[in-house]
Design a protein around this motif. Structure first.
Motif, short mmCIF file in Angstrom:
data_model
loop_
_atom_site.label_atom_id
_atom_site.label_comp_id
_atom_site.label_asym_id
_atom_site.label_seq_id
_atom_site.Cartn_x
_atom_site.Cartn_y
_atom_site.Cartn_z
N ALA A 1 65.06 60.25 80.26
CA ALA A 1 65.70 59.34 81.22
C ALA A 1 67.16 59.74 81.39
O ALA A 1 67.68 60.55 80.66
CB ALA A 1 65.60 57.91 80.71
N ALA B 1 70.08 54.12 75.73
CA ALA B 1 69.18 53.09 75.24
C ALA B 1 69.88 51.74 75.31
O ALA B 1 71.05 51.63 74.99
CB ALA B 1 68.77 53.40 73.81
N ASP C 1 63.11 48.55 76.45
CA ASP C 1 63.44 49.09 77.77
C ASP C 1 62.47 48.58 78.83
O ASP C 1 62.24 49.23 79.84
CB ASP C 1 63.43 50.62 77.70
N TYR D 1 58.29 49.57 76.60
CA TYR D 1 59.00 50.83 76.38
C TYR D 1 60.14 50.60 75.40
O TYR D 1 60.80 49.56 75.43
CB TYR D 1 59.62 51.34 77.68
N TRP D 2 60.40 51.61 74.58
CA TRP D 2 61.60 51.67 73.75
C TRP D 2 62.23 53.02 74.02
O TRP D 2 61.54 54.03 74.12
CB TRP D 2 61.26 51.51 72.26
N ARG D 3 63.55 53.06 74.15
CA ARG D 3 64.28 54.29 74.49
C ARG D 3 65.10 54.75 73.29
O ARG D 3 65.84 53.98 72.69
CB ARG D 3 65.20 54.04 75.68
N GLY E 1 67.40 59.72 74.99
CA GLY E 1 67.08 59.33 76.36
C GLY E 1 65.58 59.28 76.60
O GLY E 1 65.14 58.79 77.64
N ARG F 1 61.87 57.96 76.48
CA ARG F 1 61.31 56.62 76.49
C ARG F 1 59.88 56.71 75.98
O ARG F 1 59.11 57.54 76.43
CB ARG F 1 61.36 56.07 77.92
#
Length: 133
Positions: free
Chosen positions: A4, A8, A18, A35-37, A41, A43
């Protein structure tokens, strides 16, 4: 997983999720995945279940999370589902308000360790201030 362009999301010293996969909104499964970032970057998509639903999972990254009033999730603990500290962390996380367990399956312990490190690195840590006066 995909890279991404932004950092985060965090709240204080805690990692915030996210969001949910938008493509799932029409299916009714939108609350089943988050989602977790990581700091890189990247994800990662996690399946969501009640915190007590899983006792141990090999090669899985686990995020124990609280549910915010705004629908966001805040990580209380991040680690591997087969780590020795998982059971104790789960009990402590429940005491701290965690209601959800987020699981991301990987193909190897090394892959899980890499993702855990990336997610933990996304958490801002206050700089240590030492005063010798």
């Amino acid at each position: 997983m995909h890279a991404a362009q932004h950092d985060a999301p965090t709240r204080g010293r805690h990692l915030v999720d996210d969001g949910m996969p938008v493509a799932l909104a029409a299916t009714g499964l939108d609350d089943s995945f988050r989602y977790w970032r990581g700091a890189s970057g990247a994800r990662f998509v996690f399946s969501v279940s009640p915190v007590a639903a899983v006792t141990s999972v090999s090669n899985a990254v686990v995020v124990l999370a609280t549910n915010g009033r705004d629908g966001s999730r805040e990580a209380v603990w991040i680690g591997r589902g087969d780590s020795p500290e998982f059971r104790l962390a789960r009990a402590a996380s429940v005491a701290a308000g965690a209601t959800e367990m987020h699981l991301h399956m990987t193909s190897s312990p090394l892959g899980a360790d890499r993702i855990v490190r990336d997610l933990k690195a996304a958490i801002p840590i206050a700089p240590l201030k030492v005063n010798f006066a």
